[in-house]
Enzyme design. Structure first.
Site, mmCIF file in Angstrom:
data_model
loop_
_atom_site.group_PDB
_atom_site.id
_atom_site.type_symbol
_atom_site.label_atom_id
_atom_site.label_comp_id
_atom_site.label_asym_id
_atom_site.label_seq_id
_atom_site.Cartn_x
_atom_site.Cartn_y
_atom_site.Cartn_z
ATOM 1 N N ASP A 313 0.844 -1.206 0.000
ATOM 2 C CA ASP A 313 0.000 0.000 0.000
ATOM 3 C C ASP A 313 0.873 1.248 0.000
ATOM 4 O O ASP A 313 0.604 2.219 0.706
ATOM 5 C CB ASP A 313 -0.927 -0.015 1.224
ATOM 6 C CG ASP A 313 -2.092 0.973 1.083
ATOM 7 O OD1 ASP A 313 -2.308 1.476 -0.033
ATOM 8 O OD2 ASP A 313 -2.771 1.239 2.087
ATOM 9 N N ARG A 317 -0.007 9.096 0.573
ATOM 10 C CA ARG A 317 -0.824 9.249 1.788
ATOM 11 C C ARG A 317 -0.234 8.459 2.954
ATOM 12 O O ARG A 317 -0.534 8.750 4.126
ATOM 13 C CB ARG A 317 -2.267 8.792 1.528
ATOM 14 C CG ARG A 317 -2.377 7.321 1.165
ATOM 15 C CD ARG A 317 -3.793 6.862 0.871
ATOM 16 N NE ARG A 317 -3.789 5.494 0.378
ATOM 17 C CZ ARG A 317 -3.590 5.144 -0.891
ATOM 18 N NH1 ARG A 317 -3.398 6.100 -1.794
ATOM 19 N NH2 ARG A 317 -3.581 3.881 -1.270
ATOM 20 N N ASN A 318 0.581 7.445 2.646
ATOM 21 C CA ASN A 318 1.189 6.615 3.683
ATOM 22 C C ASN A 318 2.651 6.965 3.939
ATOM 23 O O ASN A 318 3.399 6.173 4.516
ATOM 24 C CB ASN A 318 1.063 5.135 3.317
ATOM 25 C CG ASN A 318 -0.367 4.647 3.448
ATOM 26 O OD1 ASN A 318 -1.118 5.142 4.279
ATOM 27 N ND2 ASN A 318 -0.763 3.700 2.610
ATOM 28 N N ASP A 331 2.276 2.763 7.783
ATOM 29 C CA ASP A 331 1.120 1.931 7.475
ATOM 30 C C ASP A 331 1.499 0.614 6.816
ATOM 31 O O ASP A 331 1.470 0.458 5.600
ATOM 32 C CB ASP A 331 0.121 2.690 6.585
ATOM 33 C CG ASP A 331 -1.270 2.088 6.700
ATOM 34 O OD1 ASP A 331 -1.359 0.887 7.025
ATOM 35 O OD2 ASP A 331 -2.251 2.795 6.459
#
Length: 448
Positions: A313, A317-318, A331
């Site tokens: 992922d 955003r992570n 994350d």
């Protein structure tokens, strides 16, 4: 100076290797296996000021008396709810509690009332069964005392008798399970809720809120997972994080078991990379800084690549940004094994996922490299979402048929070439993170 002395810094948790039951003036009292937090370094070389987690006392401690916390072994038998036996009958529950030990208990699914649970407790040589009602996202035995999950309920009734015939004294573990609480505590990763201060909400994850807070005076970020089953599934993520230590990975401080699961991490004051780029824009974030961010992420991912861990992922955003503007990968919710479970496939971030992962469920470091190429596109477009004019279904179809993103506005050709190399259809032709790091490093002034 030992390797540990070099790495000790304020906020770090350590385990004591020896006893100090008769401390001298200003020294900390401790016993072997205690958990302490480093507060500051001392002028006396090799000594640190630390706070004891159990007593709350502060004092001096030598580095020679400290060791790093061991990693938690990733083990499918670990459970936050070893007392939960699933779908067994009342007769089977009585058999499990046949020793009739006072306060021995387990929880099972209700056969008569699907969706509810049953708490079975040994009392005065008999087994008492309490139906746990599931109503409006709450659980309750007497319809007065309500709980958000089973873990909260069990915690409450181990302290308070309440509507029960007796306090819950001892869990009856399901065969084949191991208590995660015991393993976390033994290794020094279980933190005290009393020393955790919860602050404002700073984010919303897929599985719960992310809060700002403090742990023993240190700023922290806290991921709160209140659903029983979800919290249990995050044990793998937590165990994985205890193994990892790198300047470009968000550091795990420990976990708290209260109201579900709190995962306590270092606080990254400038938030995630997407919001940072969108809020600052081209005027405040020069392209040179974009290279630093990109290199930071490549170094963190190279470390995961060396550990044979797949993130799955990876996206802007992570990536979180520290006060010193260092980018760190966060994350690890999907970085469990190289084969994604079927029930997780609907959670795939389609726009960031490599074709072989979408089509054949094949994940590897090279599928992470594909995602890294998309992340580079996000960085150089200053936080725009990839494939801005395409719906998710269209992206899936077009990418699998060879479509690739065009270069962001004003993106240097050398960076776009790196992106395109990450998007090779054949995973074997994509560069490793080590190679990406080397190429980006050559773009830093002074590294030519």
């Amino acid at each position: 100076m030992s390797d540990l002395q070099r790495t000790l810094k304020p906020g770090m948790q350590c385990i004591t290797k020896t006893d100090n039951n008769n401390p001298k003036s200003e020294e900390l009292a401790y016993q072997k296996g205690d958990l302490v937090t480093i507060i500051s370094t001392c002028q006396n070389r090799g000594w640190f000021c630390a706070c004891h987690h159990s007593t709350g006392l502060e004092g001096l401690i030598p580095a020679s008396a400290l060791r790093e916390r061991p990693a938690i072994k990733v083990d499918s038998r670990l459970s936050l709810m070893p007392w939960f036996h699933g779908s067994i009958s009342g007769v089977q529950a009585v058999q499990q509690l046949q020793t009739r030990e006072e306060g021995l208990f387990l929880v099972r699914e209700s056969i008569r009332h699907p969706g509810d649970y049953v708490l079975c407790v040994s009392h005065h040589g008999d087994v008492v069964h309490y139906r746990i009602h599931h109503h409006e996202s709450n659980l309750s035995i007497d319809l007065e005392q309500k709980f958000s999950n089973l873990m909260d309920m069990i915690e409450f009734y181990t302290i308070n008798q309440g509507a029960l015939c007796t306090k819950l004294m001892k869990p009856k573990p399901k065969q084949g399970t191991k208590s995660a609480e015991e393993e976390l505590s033994k290794a020094g990763w279980l933190l005290s809720f009393q020393r955790l201060t919860l602050g404002k909400k700073i984010g919303q994850g897929e599985f719960g809120d992310v809060l700002e807070g403090e742990y023993m005076g240190q700023p922290v970020a806290i991921k709160n997972i209140r659903c029983d089953i979800t919290a249990n599934s995050f044990l793998t993520e937590t165990a994985t994080m205890t193994k990892l230590k790198h300047k470009n990975l968000v550091n795990l401080l420990g976990v708290v078991l209260h109201n579900g699961l709190y995962i306590v991490m270092e606080f990254m004051s400038k938030g995630n990379l997407v919001n940072y780029l969108r809020s600052k824009g081209r005027v405040l974030v020069p392209q040179q800084q974009l290279i630093f961010f990109s290199l930071d992420v490549a170094e963190g991912m190279e470390y995961l690549e060396e550990k044979r861990l797949v993130h799955r992922d990876l996206a802007a955003r992570n990536i979180l940004i520290s006060e010193q503007r260092m980018a760190k990968v966060s994350d690890f919710g999907l970085s469990q094994s190289k084969l994604l479970k079927k029930d997780q496939s609907n959670r795939l971030p389609i726009k960031w996922t490599a074709p072989e992962a979408l089509l054949h469920n094949k994940f590897s470091s090279r599928s992470d490299v594909w995602s890294y190429g998309i992340l580079l596109w996000e960085v150089y477009s200053y936080g725009r979402g990839p494939y801005p004019r395409l719906a998710v279904k269209e992206v899936y179809e077009k990418v699998c048929n060879g479509y690739r993103l065009e270069a962001p506005e004003n993106c240097p050709q050398i960076i776009y070439s790196l992106m395109r190399s990450c998007w090779e259809d054949d995973p074997g032709k994509r560069p490793s993170f080590k190679k990406l790091k080397e190429k980006l490093g050559k773009l830093i002034p002074g590294d030519q």
